[in-house]
Scaffold this motif. Sequence first.
Motif, mmCIF file in Angstrom:
data_model
loop_
_atom_site.group_PDB
_atom_site.id
_atom_site.type_symbol
_atom_site.label_atom_id
_atom_site.label_comp_id
_atom_site.label_asym_id
_atom_site.label_seq_id
_atom_site.Cartn_x
_atom_site.Cartn_y
_atom_site.Cartn_z
ATOM 1 N N LYS A 137 0.837 -1.196 0.000
ATOM 2 C CA LYS A 137 0.000 0.000 0.000
ATOM 3 C C LYS A 137 0.879 1.256 0.000
ATOM 4 N N PHE A 138 0.353 2.328 -0.590
ATOM 5 C CA PHE A 138 1.100 3.591 -0.596
ATOM 6 C C PHE A 138 0.139 4.733 -0.897
ATOM 7 N N SER A 139 0.622 5.954 -0.754
ATOM 8 C CA SER A 139 -0.176 7.153 -1.036
ATOM 9 C C SER A 139 0.219 7.708 -2.401
ATOM 10 N N PHE A 140 -0.795 8.138 -3.160
ATOM 11 C CA PHE A 140 -0.560 8.633 -4.522
ATOM 12 C C PHE A 140 -1.375 9.893 -4.735
ATOM 13 N N GLY B 128 -5.218 10.445 -13.542
ATOM 14 C CA GLY B 128 -3.771 10.528 -13.638
ATOM 15 C C GLY B 128 -3.148 11.147 -12.401
ATOM 16 N N GLY B 129 -1.821 11.067 -12.344
ATOM 17 C CA GLY B 129 -1.098 11.621 -11.218
ATOM 18 C C GLY B 129 -0.650 13.053 -11.467
ATOM 19 N N ILE C 285 7.646 3.739 -10.815
ATOM 20 C CA ILE C 285 7.023 4.943 -10.261
ATOM 21 C C ILE C 285 5.586 5.060 -10.762
ATOM 22 N N PRO C 286 4.584 5.090 -9.886
ATOM 23 C CA PRO C 286 3.192 5.217 -10.323
ATOM 24 C C PRO C 286 2.920 6.591 -10.920
ATOM 25 N N VAL C 287 2.181 6.617 -12.039
ATOM 26 C CA VAL C 287 1.848 7.893 -12.678
ATOM 27 C C VAL C 287 0.346 8.046 -12.928
ATOM 28 N N CYS C 288 -0.429 6.975 -12.722
ATOM 29 C CA CYS C 288 -1.858 7.068 -13.028
ATOM 30 C C CYS C 288 -2.595 5.901 -12.368
ATOM 31 N N ILE C 289 -3.784 6.156 -11.850
ATOM 32 C CA ILE C 289 -4.672 5.090 -11.388
ATOM 33 C C ILE C 289 -5.472 4.627 -12.604
#
Length: 276
Positions: free
Chosen positions: A131-134, A165-166, A156-160
């Motif tokens: 789990k993490f915060s985005f 998007g991030g 690296i997450p950039v979009c759900i």
Amino acid sequence: DEVVEYEITSNRPDCFSILGIAREAAATYDIPFSYPEITVKEEAEGKAEDFVKVTIENSELCPRYVARVVKNVKIGPSPRWMRKRLRMAGVRPINNIVDITNYVMLEMGQPMHAFDSRKVEKLRIKRYDHKFSFKTLDGVDRNIDEDMLMICNGDIPVCIAGVMGGLDSEIVADTTKLTLECATFDAVSVRKTTVRLAHRTDASQRYEKCLDPEMTATAVARFVKIMKDADPDAKVVGFALAHTRAPYFVNTAMREGLAEYIDYISFHLYSAADWQ
């Protein structure tokens, strides 16, 4: 101009767009129907794979993912006619790139997202094992868990996926090269994600209803056509395609005259042999 508001039931995602309503009206009133002009000329040297690579790691959750790169982009306001139409549809204009993605979504029913190419080079469609915060485009920190599908640049997450998007990869004033994504995600996965996040978007409302994977490339081409009309200096690079599910077909006997009717409303019939 007049605005007509329709209440579309959840079993008719094909009508969640201007073209969908127009196609339905054409079939109902027996009048001709045609799609808008969609032509793309690739002008920049190289292939999309030279700028971005796409890997689908959770194949059951993303049957189709298309990415196209556009160079020499200038960020600014979209044309006045587009801003007016978006406002009439309840969408706030932001800039020319974001506005075109929203316009195509309203017109064709296919959501898409534009990244600043400086922030995405190795796109991975995957779940995380922690789990993490985005932080999303609206500036809110979202709690991501192991069941949510994410679009990532490497690790690296950039979009759900299918939702929003991030903030770190959004189109900004000095963006000159963009990577456009257009995909099909598992409807149940998107729906569960929006429930857990308590956050639904125009995109997720469409993804939740099962979209046609074959629409992705068409919607990307439509985006490019509109953008080139507004900014002829933009240079189009070929697109990268990743898919985990072959085109599917329905084998059925058609009653006399049905094939001609399908052609009349601008659908196209193919046999399985056409895809060999």
